[in-house]
Design an enzyme around this catalytic site. Structure first.
Site, PDB file in Angstrom:
ATOM      1  N   LYS A 182       0.850  -1.188   0.000  1.00 52.90           N
ATOM      2  CA  LYS A 182       0.000   0.000   0.000  1.00 52.90           C
ATOM      3  C   LYS A 182       0.887   1.241   0.000  1.00 52.90           C
ATOM      4  O   LYS A 182       1.485   1.608   1.018  1.00 52.90           O
ATOM      5  CB  LYS A 182      -0.902   0.039   1.245  1.00 52.90           C
ATOM      6  N   GLY A 235       6.714   5.578   8.128  1.00 53.56           N
ATOM      7  CA  GLY A 235       5.830   6.737   8.166  1.00 53.56           C
ATOM      8  C   GLY A 235       6.003   7.462   9.478  1.00 53.56           C
ATOM      9  O   GLY A 235       7.043   7.351  10.145  1.00 53.56           O
ATOM     10  N   SER A 236       4.982   8.187   9.879  1.00 53.45           N
ATOM     11  CA  SER A 236       5.081   8.999  11.091  1.00 53.45           C
ATOM     12  C   SER A 236       5.013   8.130  12.351  1.00 53.45           C
ATOM     13  O   SER A 236       4.462   7.028  12.332  1.00 53.45           O
ATOM     14  CB  SER A 236       3.935  10.012  11.110  1.00 53.45           C
ATOM     15  N   VAL A 239       1.286   7.360  13.308  1.00 53.12           N
ATOM     16  CA  VAL A 239       0.633   6.229  12.624  1.00 53.12           C
ATOM     17  C   VAL A 239       1.336   4.918  12.982  1.00 53.12           C
ATOM     18  O   VAL A 239       0.683   3.875  13.135  1.00 53.12           O
ATOM     19  CB  VAL A 239       0.581   6.462  11.097  1.00 53.12           C
ATOM     20  N   GLY A 240       2.655   4.965  13.155  1.00 54.01           N
ATOM     21  CA  GLY A 240       3.391   3.753  13.547  1.00 54.01           C
ATOM     22  C   GLY A 240       2.853   3.152  14.833  1.00 54.01           C
ATOM     23  O   GLY A 240       2.744   1.927  14.979  1.00 54.01           O
ATOM     24  N   GLU A 257       9.614   2.046  10.863  1.00 52.12           N
ATOM     25  CA  GLU A 257      10.607   3.112  10.651  1.00 52.12           C
ATOM     26  C   GLU A 257       9.835   4.424  10.701  1.00 52.12           C
ATOM     27  O   GLU A 257       8.977   4.671   9.844  1.00 52.12           O
ATOM     28  CB  GLU A 257      11.274   2.970   9.274  1.00 52.12           C
ATOM     29  N   CYS A 291      13.216  11.825   6.496  1.00 52.89           N
ATOM     30  CA  CYS A 291      13.211  11.384   7.893  1.00 52.89           C
ATOM     31  C   CYS A 291      14.542  11.711   8.541  1.00 52.89           C
ATOM     32  O   CYS A 291      14.627  11.892   9.748  1.00 52.89           O
ATOM     33  CB  CYS A 291      12.926   9.904   7.979  1.00 52.89           C
ATOM     34  N   GLU A 392       9.047  16.974  15.067  1.00 57.62           N
ATOM     35  CA  GLU A 392       9.354  16.848  13.639  1.00 57.62           C
ATOM     36  C   GLU A 392       8.451  17.790  12.841  1.00 57.62           C
ATOM     37  O   GLU A 392       7.228  17.732  12.970  1.00 57.62           O
ATOM     38  CB  GLU A 392       9.118  15.401  13.176  1.00 57.62           C
TER      39      GLU A 392
HETATM   40  P1  NAD Z   1       2.119   8.760   7.503  1.00 54.00           P
HETATM   41  O1  NAD Z   1       2.398   8.115   8.805  1.00 54.00           O
HETATM   42  O2  NAD Z   1       1.059   9.776   7.446  1.00 54.00           O
HETATM   43  O3  NAD Z   1       1.743   7.657   6.404  1.00 54.00           O
HETATM   44  C1  NAD Z   1       2.585   6.556   6.115  1.00 54.00           C
HETATM   45  C2  NAD Z   1       1.770   5.454   5.462  1.00 54.00           C
HETATM   46  O4  NAD Z   1       0.857   4.922   6.430  1.00 54.00           O
HETATM   47  C3  NAD Z   1       0.903   5.930   4.289  1.00 54.00           C
HETATM   48  O5  NAD Z   1       0.881   4.948   3.279  1.00 54.00           O
HETATM   49  C4  NAD Z   1      -0.476   6.062   4.937  1.00 54.00           C
HETATM   50  O6  NAD Z   1      -1.536   5.982   4.021  1.00 54.00           O
HETATM   51  C5  NAD Z   1      -0.466   4.877   5.885  1.00 54.00           C
HETATM   52  N1  NAD Z   1      -1.439   4.932   6.979  1.00 54.00           N
HETATM   53  C6  NAD Z   1      -2.055   6.019   7.503  1.00 54.00           C
HETATM   54  N2  NAD Z   1      -2.898   5.645   8.493  1.00 54.00           N
HETATM   55  C7  NAD Z   1      -2.800   4.297   8.606  1.00 54.00           C
HETATM   56  C8  NAD Z   1      -3.417   3.329   9.455  1.00 54.00           C
HETATM   57  N3  NAD Z   1      -4.294   3.662  10.385  1.00 54.00           N
HETATM   58  N4  NAD Z   1      -3.083   2.034   9.299  1.00 54.00           N
HETATM   59  C9  NAD Z   1      -2.158   1.658   8.375  1.00 54.00           C
HETATM   60  N5  NAD Z   1      -1.551   2.539   7.531  1.00 54.00           N
HETATM   61  C10 NAD Z   1      -1.870   3.845   7.654  1.00 54.00           C
HETATM   62  O7  NAD Z   1       3.522   9.362   6.996  1.00 54.00           O
HETATM   63  P2  NAD Z   1       3.828  10.219   5.700  1.00 54.00           P
HETATM   64  O8  NAD Z   1       3.286  11.593   5.886  1.00 54.00           O
HETATM   65  O9  NAD Z   1       3.466   9.466   4.476  1.00 54.00           O
HETATM   66  O10 NAD Z   1       5.431  10.266   5.749  1.00 54.00           O
HETATM   67  C11 NAD Z   1       6.145  11.164   6.537  1.00 54.00           C
HETATM   68  C12 NAD Z   1       6.645  10.500   7.811  1.00 54.00           C
HETATM   69  O11 NAD Z   1       7.404   9.340   7.481  1.00 54.00           O
HETATM   70  C13 NAD Z   1       7.589  11.377   8.607  1.00 54.00           C
HETATM   71  O12 NAD Z   1       7.280  11.273   9.968  1.00 54.00           O
HETATM   72  C14 NAD Z   1       8.958  10.782   8.314  1.00 54.00           C
HETATM   73  O13 NAD Z   1       9.931  11.018   9.306  1.00 54.00           O
HETATM   74  C15 NAD Z   1       8.629   9.344   8.205  1.00 54.00           C
HETATM   75  N6  NAD Z   1       9.658   8.624   7.469  1.00 54.00           N
HETATM   76  C16 NAD Z   1      10.477   7.792   8.180  1.00 54.00           C
HETATM   77  C17 NAD Z   1      11.504   7.110   7.535  1.00 54.00           C
HETATM   78  C18 NAD Z   1      12.417   6.205   8.298  1.00 54.00           C
HETATM   79  O14 NAD Z   1      13.057   5.367   7.678  1.00 54.00           O
HETATM   80  N7  NAD Z   1      12.525   6.318   9.609  1.00 54.00           N
HETATM   81  C19 NAD Z   1      11.673   7.272   6.157  1.00 54.00           C
HETATM   82  C20 NAD Z   1      10.815   8.127   5.471  1.00 54.00           C
HETATM   83  C21 NAD Z   1       9.794   8.792   6.139  1.00 54.00           C
END
Ligand code: NAD
Length: 504
Positions: A182, A235-236, A239-240, A257, A291, A392
């Site tokens: 996804k 992701g964030s 959400v993680g 991550e 990130c 962040e």
């Molecule tokens: P996000 O957390 O909003 O979304 C990430 C993914 O999760 C998307 O595909 C989103 O649709 C999905 N998602 C949202 N709600 C969900 C749920 N309830 N259940 C399952 N999946 C869900 O993050 P973003 O805005 O896409 O990306 C930015 C964030 O990602 C920043 O915090 C950044 O630091 C982080 N990031 C981390 C790394 C790393 O390796 N540590 C790398 C790149 C980005």
């Protein structure tokens, strides 16, 4: 949802069980260029639970045959994938800039990272080393082998739309798993480009599936379904945490991550010109939307003013614009909501009493009128406890803090909830090693900014950035495989470990 659509705009399907198909919901969403929202990049499926279940079911069925394909044969397909991506690098980079904004040189780098990772992981098809150890009993053989786990959910963000999916999908496949992917809703075209290459390389039907759509509707079943054995999420942190909790009742392996608040420390003996170069690239590269972005700079008081003067002058001269334009050095924020976050943090910084040294404004005149642009922004006189130094922002905003010693710099650097990447600029090898030891981060640089990871070393962070796993390098194999320890007794009699102890 799609409204009136020009005829030239393509509608893309989900990829389930080897077929491109519309969502069961009958609904779609638009993907627009953040540098110019008049530019409609494509129409994508607004999928629902039924699509996810179909994809998971296809992945479950495909797993039964894919796991038995010898790893070197799986790898042959992946070598082909890498070559195919390399052949289309320029087109994929342009598509990526158009859908998420970062400048063309950086999207080329993103595609290159996918190529590098795929070649690297394909090589693992002939390695994937286990251990062979002596047995404590005679005529007994002992070894460990890596086993695939089954169906993996791959959930990715928008800031590295081809690199991050490749970091997850390719190691999952070489280990013998199948996947449902996804992508972020902001970058589905790069996901389609990657999946089409996997299809073209001959990956069998059902082994790779892709479902586009919302985090809630598509993400939730991917994290709760009994069919899934691994969730790999980037992701964030917010959400993680949801993903971790959703996956817990079914005891899936969860690889997270998440966010960062990375730091560059500049000591009084640093090469200041080099440090300024590093802070510009670390802070404003990818519009601060990495990130690993260096959103904090801690500078020794003896060189603070000289550093700030040079850093501010260089930041003011950065060219902001459409990432497809050769002159552009800083592209747009990825979305209106991301830009709103940047604007709100600039306001917070001012209210907290930090000094706005440069930038601070949205850019919306002339050619920038239809995009989500913001000036590169630097705050000085920042206290480490301020929100702009703790949270962040994920935009072109850097907070500069003063320190009196390395100890103080390390304390400030470690004083956040995240632990992804840190850097020090110094000519003193002793201090560099102390910092390397004491910074509680997953990645550390000396005389280089906080960004620039290579695919063959582990990538990830501590504290609220990660949950103990790493991607990239051989560490990625640990996410997508499980150890099986095997004992082969060829003595022809019952031998009891720890009990039948041989006396010499
Ligand atoms: P996000 O957390 O909003 O979304 C990430 C993914 O999760 C998307 O595909 C989103 O649709 C999905 N998602 C949202 N709600 C969900 C749920 N309830 N259940 C399952 N999946 C869900 O993050 P973003 O805005 O896409 O990306 C930015 C964030 O990602 C920043 O915090 C950044 O630091 C982080 N990031 C981390 C790394 C790393 O390796 N540590 C790398 C790149 C980005």
């Amino acid at each position: 949802m799609a409204t009136s659509t020009p005829a030239s705009v393509t509608t893309y399907g989900n990829f389930i069980d080897g077929q491109w198909k519309p969502s069961a919901s009958g609904q779609t969403f638009e993907n627009r260029n953040p540098a110019n929202t008049d530019d409609l990049v494509g129409i994508f499926q607004h999928s629902n639970r039924a699509d996810v279940e179909a994809a998971l079911d296809a992945a479950r069925r495909a797993y039964e045959t894919w796991r038995l394909v010898p790893a070197p044969v799986r790898a042959e397909m992946l070598f082909k994938v890498a070559q195919l991506i390399a052949g289309r690098k320029e087109q994929f980079a342009r598509d990526m800039t158009r859908e998420m904004g970062k400048v063309l040189n950086e999207t080329r780098g993103d595609v290159q990272e996918a190529i590098d990772m795929t070649f690297y992981m394909a090589g693992e098809g002939r390695r994937m080393f286990g251990q062979t150890v002596p047995s404590e009993l005679r005529n007994k053989f002992a070894m460990s082998v890596r086993q695939p786990l089954g169906v993996c959910s791959i959930i990715t963000p928008w800031n590295f739309p081809m690199a991050i999916p490749s970091w997850k999908i390719v190691p999952a496949l070489v280990c013998g798993n199948t996947v449902v992917f996804k992508p972020a809703s902001q970058t589905p075209l790069s996901a389609v480009n990657l999946v089409k290459i996997l299809e073209e390389a001959g990956i069998p039907r059902g082994v790779v599936n892709m479902v586009t759509g919302d985090g809630d509707e598509v993400g939730t079943p991917l994290t709760t379904s009994e069919m899934v054995r691994v969730v790999s999420f980037t992701g964030s942190t917010k959400v993680g945490r949801i993903v971790n909790q959703a996956a817990a009742p079914t005891f899936k392996k969860v690889h997270l991550e998440m966010g960062g608040k990375n730091v560059i420390m500049i000591m009084e003996d640093a090469d200041l010109e080099l440090a300024v170069d590093g802070c510009l690239w670390g802070g404003f590269g990818t519009t601060g939307q990495r990130c690993t972005a260096a959103s904090r700079v801690v500078v020794h008081e003896k060189v603070h003013d000289a550093f700030v003067e040079a850093f501010v002058a260089r930041a003011r001269s950065l060219v902001v614009g459409d990432g497809l334009d050769q002159q552009t050095q800083v592209g747009p924020s990825n979305s209106e909501s991301q830009l709103r976050t940047v604007v709100s943090y600039v306001d917070i910084g001012k209210k907290e009493g930090a000094t706005l040294a440069c930038g601070g404004n949205r850019l919306s005149s002339g050619p920038l009128a239809k995009g989500f642009f913001h000036e590169p922004t630097i705050f000085t006189n920042v206290h480490p406890t301020m929100r702009i130094a703790q949270e962040e922002i994920f935009g072109p905003v850097v907070s500069v803090m003063k320190c009196r010693s390395l100890d103080e710099a390390v304390a400030i650097a470690n004083g956040v909830e995240y632990g992804l990447s840190a850097a020090i600029y110094t000519q003193d090898i002793n201090r560099a090693f102390v910092a390397m030891r004491d910074l509680y981060t997953g990645i550390f640089y000396i005389n280089a900014p906080t960004i620039g990871a290579e695919v063959h070393l582990p990538f990830g962070g501590t504290k609220n950035t990660g949950n103990g796993h790493r991607e990239a390098g051989v560490a990625a194999l640990d996410v997508f495989s499980e150890w099986k320890s095997c004992y082969i007794d060829f003595s022809g009699k019952l031998q009891r470990a720890q009990i039948d102890v041989e006396q010499i």
